[in-house]
Motif scaffolding. Structure first.
Motif, short mmCIF file in Angstrom:
data_model
loop_
_atom_site.label_atom_id
_atom_site.label_comp_id
_atom_site.label_asym_id
_atom_site.label_seq_id
_atom_site.Cartn_x
_atom_site.Cartn_y
_atom_site.Cartn_z
N LEU A 70 0.90 -1.52 -0.27
CA LEU A 70 0.07 -0.43 0.11
C LEU A 70 0.92 1.62 0.20
CD1 LEU A 70 -2.89 -1.24 2.26
CD2 LEU A 70 -2.98 -0.84 0.04
N THR A 73 1.94 2.43 -3.16
CA THR A 73 0.66 2.49 -4.46
C THR A 73 -0.08 3.90 -4.27
OG1 THR A 73 -0.97 1.34 -2.86
CG2 THR A 73 0.23 0.20 -5.05
N HIS A 74 1.15 4.91 -3.10
CA HIS A 74 0.61 6.00 -3.09
C HIS A 74 0.38 7.10 -4.07
CE1 HIS A 74 1.28 5.80 1.59
NE2 HIS A 74 -0.17 6.23 1.51
N GLY A 82 -4.15 7.54 2.55
CA GLY A 82 -3.62 6.35 1.99
C GLY A 82 -2.64 6.38 3.39
N ALA A 85 -5.49 5.31 6.56
CA ALA A 85 -5.61 4.04 5.66
C ALA A 85 -4.72 2.99 6.72
CB ALA A 85 -6.16 3.86 4.46
N GLU A 86 -4.10 3.32 6.64
CA GLU A 86 -2.72 2.27 6.66
C GLU A 86 -2.29 2.29 8.70
OE1 GLU A 86 0.62 3.56 4.16
OE2 GLU A 86 -0.11 3.38 2.88
N ALA A 132 -10.78 2.40 7.86
CA ALA A 132 -9.19 1.58 6.96
C ALA A 132 -10.10 1.78 5.17
CB ALA A 132 -8.53 0.75 7.30
N GLY A 133 -10.81 0.74 5.67
CA GLY A 133 -11.31 0.14 4.41
C GLY A 133 -12.18 1.23 3.42
N LEU A 136 -9.40 3.21 1.68
CA LEU A 136 -8.32 2.98 0.89
C LEU A 136 -9.54 2.73 -0.54
CD1 LEU A 136 -7.38 0.00 2.50
CD2 LEU A 136 -5.70 2.19 1.90
N ARG A 139 -8.70 4.90 -3.70
CA ARG A 139 -7.93 4.19 -4.86
C ARG A 139 -7.97 2.70 -5.64
NH1 ARG A 139 -3.67 3.98 0.69
NH2 ARG A 139 -2.17 3.40 -0.94
N LEU A 140 -8.86 2.52 -5.04
CA LEU A 140 -9.21 1.60 -5.83
C LEU A 140 -10.18 1.33 -7.30
CD1 LEU A 140 -10.41 -1.30 -2.93
CD2 LEU A 140 -8.32 -0.82 -4.01
N VAL A 192 -8.89 -5.49 -0.80
CA VAL A 192 -7.81 -4.88 -1.63
C VAL A 192 -6.34 -5.55 -1.43
CG1 VAL A 192 -6.17 -3.52 -0.11
CG2 VAL A 192 -8.16 -3.38 0.50
#
Length: 206
Positions: A70, A73-74, A82, A85-86, A132-133, A136, A139-140, A192
């Motif tokens: 992750l 992928t920022h 991000g 979320a992490e 967090a989901g 995230l 970014r999906l 994810v």
């Protein structure tokens, strides 16, 4: 990126192993325990140090495997979301580990200090992962983002149902609701991990 793909594979393998261990733990545990009303923690404490505790540790490790991927992928506009979320995924993993190491009380016994530590570690984990989901999901790809948001919404509804069952509901179907909650939250991790496995590099703005 090869490292990102490998992280996705390792995470999915860890999630599958944790699920298998959890099922074994339920089958092998005392058959007098009722999975409809008793939580997974109640099952785990009856087999202290058994496969359910190991399953929680494996699931925490599977989540940790996702973190380096992750980070890679920022996209610059999403860095703040991000990182948040992490950090929440770290809280989820830490809550799982603490809950595995510090047991709850035996069913029917008064709660002691360890049981309270276990309870609040679990609460932190259950609340951290949905948030967090949601972060995230930005970014999906659209399809994966929709799945994650649907799972997050379902998990929040189940979390509210679990709170109701634990207090005014007199533990009505508490075990069932908790297991459904865990399934929806783990499904977020699966979505994810699959996105990483497909070498998705999100570039959506937060």
């Amino acid at each position: 990126m090869r490292g990102t793909r490998n992280s996705g594979l390792l995470a999915l393998g860890g999630i599958a192993l944790a699920a298998l261990l959890a099922v074994i733990g339920h089958v092998a545990v005392n058959e007098d325990l009722d999975p409809w009303t008793l939580t997974i923690s109640d099952f785990a404490v009856s087999d202290r140090g058994g496969v359910i505790d190991v399953a929680m540790i494996v699931l925490a490790a599977a989540t940790a495997v996702l973190l380096p991927a992750l980070w890679r992928t920022h996209a610059p506009p999403a860095n703040r979301a991000g990182r948040a979320a992490e950090a929440l995924l770290v809280a989820w993993s830490g809550g799982l580990l603490l809950a595995a190491v510090v047991p709850t009380n035996e069913p029917g016994l008064p709660m002691d200090t360890a049981a309270y530590v276990h309870r609040y570690a679990s609460v932190v984990a259950f609340l951290a992962l949905p948030v967090a989901g949601w972060l995230l999901a930005r970014r999906l790809p659209d399809a994966a983002a929709r799945r994650v948001r649907a799972l997050v919404t379902a998990s929040l509804v189940l979390a509210a149902a679990m709170i109701w069952s634990a207090y005014p509901g007199d533990r009505l179907l508490l075990g069932l609701v908790e297991r459904l909650l865990i399934l929806t939250e783990v499904a977020v991790l699966v979505v994810v991990a699959v996105a990483l496995l497909r070498r998705v590099t999100p570039a959506r703005a937060a």
